[in-house]
Design a protein around this motif. Sequence first.
Motif, PDB file in Angstrom:
ATOM      1  N   VAL A 182      15.956  58.261  59.964  1.00 38.96           N
ATOM      2  CA  VAL A 182      16.199  57.730  58.583  1.00 38.96           C
ATOM      3  C   VAL A 182      16.274  56.041  58.625  1.00 38.96           C
ATOM      4  O   VAL A 182      15.064  55.250  57.258  1.00 38.96           O
ATOM      5  CB  VAL A 182      17.319  58.220  57.471  1.00 38.96           C
ATOM      6  CG1 VAL A 182      17.840  57.890  56.294  1.00 38.96           C
ATOM      7  CG2 VAL A 182      16.985  59.598  57.535  1.00 38.96           C
TER       8      VAL A 182
ATOM      9  N   GLY B 241      15.509  66.104  54.318  1.00 37.47           N
ATOM     10  CA  GLY B 241      14.926  66.414  53.017  1.00 37.47           C
ATOM     11  C   GLY B 241      15.088  67.403  52.161  1.00 37.47           C
ATOM     12  O   GLY B 241      14.559  67.707  52.400  1.00 37.47           O
TER      13      GLY B 241
ATOM     14  N   PHE C 210      18.179  62.228  51.888  1.00 39.49           N
ATOM     15  CA  PHE C 210      17.351  62.353  53.508  1.00 39.49           C
ATOM     16  C   PHE C 210      18.832  62.129  54.670  1.00 39.49           C
ATOM     17  O   PHE C 210      19.038  61.111  54.136  1.00 39.49           O
ATOM     18  CB  PHE C 210      16.399  60.804  53.352  1.00 39.49           C
ATOM     19  CG  PHE C 210      15.632  61.274  52.504  1.00 39.49           C
ATOM     20  CD1 PHE C 210      14.235  61.726  53.105  1.00 39.49           C
ATOM     21  CD2 PHE C 210      15.735  60.429  51.167  1.00 39.49           C
ATOM     22  CE1 PHE C 210      12.761  61.652  51.735  1.00 39.49           C
ATOM     23  CE2 PHE C 210      14.190  59.971  50.552  1.00 39.49           C
ATOM     24  CZ  PHE C 210      12.902  61.501  51.004  1.00 39.49           C
TER      25      PHE C 210
END
Length: 149
Positions: free
Chosen positions: A116, A89, A111
């Motif tokens: 994810v 991130g 992200f």
Amino acid sequence: MQKEIKTQIHINATPQQVWDVLTDFEKHGQWNPFIRSISGIAKEGNKIKVVLGPQGDKPMTFNPKVLAFKEAQEFRWLGHLFSPGIFDGEHYFELMENVDGSTTFIHGEKFKGMLVGMMAKKLDTAIKQGFEAMNKALKKQAEEYVFAT
């Protein structure tokens, strides 16, 4: 997989006043409902310690690398869950000065990584709500700071 959450809020304070509140790390626990604490020296290339998470969730601790720390303009870091490539991130705060001297505060995160997709629903709900709650709390703190000075 990639995903970005981007939020913003208008704050009736100068970028410097907003920056002063945002970077007073010792006080985050008093006003910030999302980022519970930040410690370390925020300087490009340094690692800091960040404890964050939406209210009601168990907070997570990261040791991200500071990518940018530009006075009254931008604060950005890159953190990893477990190891790079799993869930990365790039968290960012941008302060844009408006013509009236107020600030548009932009708060987001990009992200990337294998997890994810599995985390997309939580990112769109709890995490985004956490960003928005922090934005509102920052607005309140910065505007009170202006009034007090």
